[in-house]
Design an enzyme around this catalytic site. Structure first.
Site, PDB file in Angstrom:
ATOM      1  N   SER A   1       0.874  -1.173   0.000  1.00 32.48           N
ATOM      2  CA  SER A   1       0.000   0.000   0.000  1.00 32.48           C
ATOM      3  C   SER A   1       0.910   1.220   0.000  1.00 32.48           C
ATOM      4  O   SER A   1       2.084   1.128   0.381  1.00 32.48           O
ATOM      5  CB  SER A   1      -0.880   0.003   1.258  1.00 32.48           C
ATOM      6  OG  SER A   1      -1.505   1.257   1.447  1.00 32.48           O
TER       7      SER A   1
ATOM      8  N   TYR B   1      -1.209  -0.872  10.638  1.00 31.46           N
ATOM      9  CA  TYR B   1      -1.290  -1.051   9.189  1.00 31.46           C
ATOM     10  C   TYR B   1      -0.053  -0.485   8.492  1.00 31.46           C
ATOM     11  O   TYR B   1       0.557  -1.128   7.637  1.00 31.46           O
ATOM     12  CB  TYR B   1      -2.553  -0.364   8.668  1.00 31.46           C
ATOM     13  CG  TYR B   1      -2.860  -0.628   7.215  1.00 31.46           C
ATOM     14  CD1 TYR B   1      -3.384  -1.852   6.817  1.00 31.46           C
ATOM     15  CD2 TYR B   1      -2.665   0.361   6.255  1.00 31.46           C
ATOM     16  CE1 TYR B   1      -3.694  -2.093   5.486  1.00 31.46           C
ATOM     17  CE2 TYR B   1      -2.971   0.124   4.922  1.00 31.46           C
ATOM     18  CZ  TYR B   1      -3.477  -1.101   4.546  1.00 31.46           C
ATOM     19  OH  TYR B   1      -3.776  -1.337   3.227  1.00 31.46           O
TER      20      TYR B   1
END
Length: 261
Positions: free
Chosen positions: A135, A148
């Site tokens: 990501s 995350y």
């Protein structure tokens, strides 16, 4: 037909980016096995495109080893691993529980590491390749998302290590870093944005979170699948250890200059 006579194993293959990659590989002649924890989405995609499924946790070594063996037994080879399984890990660090941190690690990093470890013997044999879905959170830090952000940074480090260690054995490893993508997981986050800013619909929420992105819109799962399939194909034969962003140019923005626009 870039994937004719090739076989791919895709973790998190029942929804979103994983499902879009599966559709594209099948469209271009490849065999596909989908791995995930929820059988219903896997069955839906498999019936749609003619794929096989393995209901398993990608972070579980025994399950992933069995999945890799099953793929080779059925198709005779394994050429591509798309390590796409992932999940959340959000919340302020000061209040994040051990359980949330552990879950972020398991869903995002352990799934990539374990699936790579268990498929590598077969990928070495076929001189195949790995595509890790990280990501842009692996390149930058969003607010209150330490779990995350940390695990996506770690996924990039894992991919670089694999590229370094197994390139000489013929296995390429690359990373794709999407920005906002219109998936079910992102839709959940848009619900928060809609409530916070009293927006009328999810389209307004996506417009708000991408207002400073040069292209001004989120990616679709198919946009990301295009990038994944390029890296997984012979067209990228000399691409190893690369990080390909699919973020509409978000990473090019100089944040301190936003006040001038």
């Amino acid at each position: 037909m870039r994937f004719k006579n090739k076989t791919a194993l895709i973790t998190g293959g029942g929804t979103g980016i994983g499902a879009a990659v599966a559709r594209r590989i099948r469209l271009e002649g490849g065999n596909v096995t989908l791995v995930g924890r929820r059988p219903d989405p896997l069955h839906a995609v498999a019936e749609e495109i003619g794929a096989t499924i393995v209901v398993a946790d990608a972070a579980d070594g025994a399950s992933m080893k069995a999945a890799a063996v099953a793929v080779v037994e059925q198709f005779g080879r394994l050429d591509i691993l798309v390590a796409n399984a992932g999940g959340h890990g959000v919340g302020p660090t000061v209040s994040m529980s051990d359980e949330t941190w552990d879950l972020a690690t398991r869903l995002n990093l352990n799934t990539a590491f374990v699936s790579a470890r268990e498929t590598l013997p077969h990928l070495i044999e076929s001189k195949g390749n790995i595509v890790v879905l990280a990501s842009i959170a692996g390149l930058f830090a969003g607010p209150d998302a330490a779990g995350y952000v940390t695990m996506k940074h770690a996924c990039i480090g894992l991919a670089k290590s694999l590229a370094r260690d197994y390139g000489r054995l013929g296995v390429r490893t690359n990373t794709v870093c999407p920005g906002w993508v219109t998936t079910a997981m992102a839709d959940e986050q848009m619900e928060f944005i809609m409530e916070k800013f009293k927006l009328k619909g999810i389209e307004e929420a996506y417009a708000l979170v991408t207002k400073d992105v040069p292209l001004g819109c989120p990616a679709t799962p198919e946009d990301v699948a295009n990038a994944v399939c390029f890296l997984a194909s012979a067209e990228a034969a000399m691409v190893n250890g690369a990080i390909l962003t699919v973020d509409g140019g978000a990473g090019t923005v100089d944040l301190p200059t936003l006040a001038f626009t």
